[in-house]
Design an enzyme around this catalytic site. Sequence first.
Site, PDB file in Angstrom:
ATOM      1  N   CYS A 166     -20.345  45.051  38.221  1.00  0.00           N
ATOM      2  CA  CYS A 166     -21.098  45.752  39.264  1.00  0.00           C
ATOM      3  C   CYS A 166     -21.891  46.931  38.727  1.00  0.00           C
ATOM      4  O   CYS A 166     -23.081  47.099  39.054  1.00  0.00           O
ATOM      5  CB  CYS A 166     -20.170  46.183  40.397  1.00  0.00           C
ATOM      6  SG  CYS A 166     -18.911  47.410  39.954  1.00  0.00           S
ATOM      7  N   HIS A 184     -24.851  42.970  45.088  1.00  0.00           N
ATOM      8  CA  HIS A 184     -23.789  43.518  44.229  1.00  0.00           C
ATOM      9  C   HIS A 184     -23.095  42.382  43.497  1.00  0.00           C
ATOM     10  O   HIS A 184     -23.189  41.217  43.885  1.00  0.00           O
ATOM     11  CB  HIS A 184     -22.790  44.325  45.065  1.00  0.00           C
ATOM     12  CG  HIS A 184     -22.063  43.500  46.093  1.00  0.00           C
ATOM     13  ND1 HIS A 184     -20.692  43.416  46.129  1.00  0.00           N
ATOM     14  CD2 HIS A 184     -22.516  42.725  47.122  1.00  0.00           C
ATOM     15  CE1 HIS A 184     -20.322  42.641  47.137  1.00  0.00           C
ATOM     16  NE2 HIS A 184     -21.406  42.204  47.753  1.00  0.00           N
ATOM     17  N   HIS A 212     -16.475  50.315  42.746  1.00  0.00           N
ATOM     18  CA  HIS A 212     -17.504  49.299  42.972  1.00  0.00           C
ATOM     19  C   HIS A 212     -18.813  49.967  43.350  1.00  0.00           C
ATOM     20  O   HIS A 212     -18.824  51.056  43.948  1.00  0.00           O
ATOM     21  CB  HIS A 212     -17.062  48.341  44.098  1.00  0.00           C
ATOM     22  CG  HIS A 212     -17.906  47.098  44.200  1.00  0.00           C
ATOM     23  ND1 HIS A 212     -17.950  46.152  43.210  1.00  0.00           N
ATOM     24  CD2 HIS A 212     -18.752  46.667  45.178  1.00  0.00           C
ATOM     25  CE1 HIS A 212     -18.768  45.174  43.569  1.00  0.00           C
ATOM     26  NE2 HIS A 212     -19.282  45.473  44.758  1.00  0.00           N
TER      27      HIS A 212
END
Length: 257
Positions: free
Chosen positions: A159, A223, A211
């Site tokens: 990510c 993402h 994240h």
Amino acid sequence: MKYGICTLALVPLRSEQAHRSEMVSQVLFGELFEILDAQPDWTAIRMLETDYLGWIQNGQFMAVDAADIAQYFAGKPDIVGREGGLLFNGESRLHLCHGTKLYLNEANRVTLGELALTYQGSVNAFSRADFETEVAQLAMSYKDTPYLWGGRSQWGIDCSGFSQLIYSCFGINLPRDAYQQAEIGDNVDFVSEIRTGDLAYFDNAEGRITHVGIMLDRDTIIHASAKVRIDRMDNEGIFNRELNKYSHKLRIVKRYN
């Protein structure tokens, strides 16, 4: 201090000096690092651009001195474009991934000591001025790229590697990990104020940011989670339609330009 530079297209950076250890990141061709500890098979390094630490296998880089570094960085800085590119001479063929930074001389060559390679391929055409109009399309070109812990390329990406790579194409340098990226930039206080390209950060049950994703608009995010995917996002977080639940809890949104 001693320095090294990666001479292969893409190599693992590991947490310990063993192939079975965690890959914490990857090192791309031409990335410079400080050598901290040289062992028979592995070398501990610190990446100069990000201060990231890890172990690289011997044989995947070359030691460089001040003269080598000055010669290399005297070239014109370019970034390999989305279609990739090739570095070659009579003996070597290196297929470079998008986002690799090169310093090319007038002959379109990379020179590192006795190593001289000619570049053939695409070059990133974006600048910081193109960010708002082009970032979404570039990010979406990575859709369905497989998730890879520590990955930094179209062959597998995590990510924060994804946000770091996309931003680098517009001349914006971000740290390696999501929590580090969240420590800089300007807060976007309300979801209604989100702009294309803002980064949204998400935390775990312990409150640690784990994240990050790139906002395509105020309620759509791209993402890397299992793969690079597009989901809806609101004040609560990312809603995964396939799972019919929220997969990530929103912590903060940041803007960098």
